[in-house]
Design a protein around this motif. Structure first.
Motif: not given
Length: 268
Positions: A77, A228, A224-225, A35, A221, A73-74, A39
């Motif tokens: 971030s 990010s 990963l977040g 992540g 998730a 995650s996107n 990011s």
């Protein structure tokens, strides 16, 4: 007579769960690193998803779960980096109002259409658009950079199309947005701010469709977040210290590498 077999079965279960727990913790750390790296690159020049997605798939994450985790995650971030630039005065809330319906509608549309187009078709579209965007950088006249720009209605269609593309999968989506906003005369940091905000909205719309479809894995998730957000905060602060020429060079290099990777992916 059955009692010893019960004990034996219990011992086998206990022994088998030990390495899995250890491996699970390693996976969490790996997701955070993925992540952060995704990011970091994505905030500066876009294309971070082409780093994170292949790695997630290689770890055995199903494709729809990988896309859903990437959107989650996107979404987090992109808003965190946008919020930093908002505080720095690089963008205002009023400037972003027109983006909301365009990017939200595009993200939802893309999420619903995610399974309708073959991946090779999506990849070919990405190659064509990125090549076109990169060529414009070399052949267009140098524009005066400014903090604010007037967005004509002609810009709405490509912004919507990129959001649809982002909702479906979107390799290089942020890169295309960067080129689109830079073409209006925005300076690099303002273009990043608009790109991150639109990415947040379109990912929110797309994530809602994946959540409704039951594709979100909550063991992946959040970690990963978390990574990010770390990567976004580092990259957005680095961007403020780099010169315009350096940032443009990073964007062009990343775009070129994205095109090469996508070509090999499509051939393969």
């Amino acid at each position: 007579m059955k009692f010893p077999y019960t004990i034996k079965l219990y011992m086998m279960i206990v022994e088998n769960t030990k390495p899995r727990r250890g491996r699970l913790h390693m996976d969490y750390a790996l997701f955070i690193v993925i992540g952060a790296l995704t990011s970091f690159v994505g905030t500066l020049a876009g294309g971070g998803g082409l780093i994170g997605m292949p790695v997630l798939l290689l770890t055995g994450v199903p494709v729809h779960q990988a896309i859903a985790a990437a959107k989650f995650s996107n979404m987090i971030s992109s808003f965190s980096s946008f919020f930093v630039l908002l505080g720095e005065g690089k963008i205002g809330w009023k400037q972003t109002a027109f983006i909301v319906p365009i990017s939200l509608g595009g993200g939802i549309t893309g999420g619903l259409l995610a399974s309708s187009l073959p991946e090779k078709t999506m990849t070919a579209i990405a190659i064509a658009l990125l090549t076109f965007a990169l060529s414009l950088q070399f052949f267009r006249k140098k524009m005066t950079q400014q903090r604010s720009a007037v967005f004509s209605k002609k810009l709405y269609a490509p912004l919507y199309g990129i959001s649809v593309y982002d909702g479906m999968f979107g390799p290089g989506q942020a890169t295309l947005l960067m080129y689109t906003y830079l073409s209006t005369g925005l300076d690099y940091l303002s273009a990043i701010a608009f790109t991150r905000f639109q990415t947040f909205i379109s990912c929110f719309g797309a994530f809602a469709t994946y959540l409704y479809a039951g594709h979100v894995n909550w063991h992946i998730a959040p970690f990963l977040g978390l990574g990010s957000v770390i990567g976004a905060q580092v990259s957005v602060r680095l961007a403020q210290k780099l010169k315009q020429e350096h940032l443009s060079l990073i964007l062009n290099i990343v775009t070129f590498l994205l095109i090469i990777q996508l070509v090999f992916k499509m051939i393969g």
